[in-house]
Design a protein around this motif. Structure first.
Motif, PDB file in Angstrom:
ATOM      1  N   LEU A  15      22.091  63.678  54.159  1.00 28.67           N
ATOM      2  CA  LEU A  15      22.187  62.950  55.419  1.00 28.67           C
ATOM      3  C   LEU A  15      22.838  61.587  55.228  1.00 28.67           C
ATOM      4  N   ALA A  16      22.560  60.971  54.115  1.00 30.56           N
ATOM      5  CA  ALA A  16      23.079  59.643  53.857  1.00 30.56           C
ATOM      6  C   ALA A  16      24.534  59.668  53.423  1.00 30.56           C
ATOM      7  N   ALA A  17      24.935  60.721  52.751  1.00 26.11           N
ATOM      8  CA  ALA A  17      26.317  60.820  52.273  1.00 26.11           C
ATOM      9  C   ALA A  17      26.687  62.280  52.108  1.00 26.11           C
ATOM     10  N   LEU A  18      27.803  62.666  52.672  1.00 23.47           N
ATOM     11  CA  LEU A  18      28.224  64.052  52.570  1.00 23.47           C
ATOM     12  C   LEU A  18      28.840  64.355  51.219  1.00 23.47           C
ATOM     13  N   VAL A  30      26.963  50.593  46.510  1.00 22.80           N
ATOM     14  CA  VAL A  30      26.811  51.259  47.802  1.00 22.80           C
ATOM     15  C   VAL A  30      25.686  52.280  47.737  1.00 22.80           C
ATOM     16  N   GLU A  31      25.647  53.036  46.650  1.00 25.31           N
ATOM     17  CA  GLU A  31      24.609  54.047  46.463  1.00 25.31           C
ATOM     18  C   GLU A  31      23.222  53.403  46.421  1.00 25.31           C
ATOM     19  N   ASN A  32      23.082  52.307  45.708  1.00 19.03           N
ATOM     20  CA  ASN A  32      21.794  51.604  45.634  1.00 19.03           C
ATOM     21  C   ASN A  32      21.365  51.105  47.003  1.00 19.03           C
ATOM     22  N   THR A  33      22.311  50.578  47.750  1.00 19.23           N
ATOM     23  CA  THR A  33      22.010  50.091  49.097  1.00 19.23           C
ATOM     24  C   THR A  33      21.579  51.247  49.990  1.00 19.23           C
ATOM     25  N   ARG A  34      22.293  52.362  49.889  1.00 21.32           N
ATOM     26  CA  ARG A  34      21.976  53.538  50.702  1.00 21.32           C
ATOM     27  C   ARG A  34      20.602  54.082  50.326  1.00 21.32           C
ATOM     28  N   ASP A  35      20.304  54.152  49.034  1.00 15.93           N
ATOM     29  CA  ASP A  35      18.997  54.641  48.583  1.00 15.93           C
ATOM     30  C   ASP A  35      17.869  53.759  49.109  1.00 15.93           C
TER      31      ASP A  35
END
Length: 135
Positions: A15-18, A30-35
């Motif tokens: 859901l957060a990233a395809l 970006v991944e850390n922020t999204r997590d």
């Protein structure tokens, strides 16, 4: 059962990233922020940990968002899972229904709760996301 746990979190991560970016400093940031944002969304009462109830409440939201045709079952194209992984979770009908989805997520929560306190803290959650990404 471990494969099912990874699959449940894969659904949430999807859901957060395809797609998963290559590991660069910018992508990692970006991944850390999204997590962190995913964890905050799951942590309804903002106490810094996700209870089984918070997780269950939000997992059905994840299910309904993924279920684009609203037939209460997830087909392979609705999950972003590779075909062989999807087949592991799908029932005899070739779909993941709500009960199968709940079973997958229950086991994922239990596996992720490494200190067995009934909650996922931020580190347990991030550790499981990283494990899913590296499979």
């Amino acid at each position: 059962m471990a494969a099912k746990a990874r699959g449940a979190f894969t659904l949430i991560v999807a859901l957060a990233a395809l797609t998963h970016s290559a590991a660069t400093a910018a992508a990692a940031s970006v991944e850390n922020t999204r997590d962190a944002r995913i964890f905050e969304l799951l942590d309804d009462d903002q106490d810094g940990k996700v209870s089984m109830m918070e997780f269950k409440n939000n997992q059905m939201l994840v299910f309904y968002i993924l279920d684009r045709n609203k037939d209460l079952a997830l087909s392979a194209d609705e999950t972003f899972l590779p075909a062989n992984v999807f087949a592991t979770f799908a029932g005899m009908d070739g779909k993941i229904d709500t009960l199968e989805f709940l079973d997958i997520v229950d086991s994922a929560f239990k596996q992720a709760d490494t200190n067995h306190d009934g909650y996922l803290d931020r580190q347990e959650f991030i550790t499981l996301l990283n494990r899913v990404r590296n499979q």
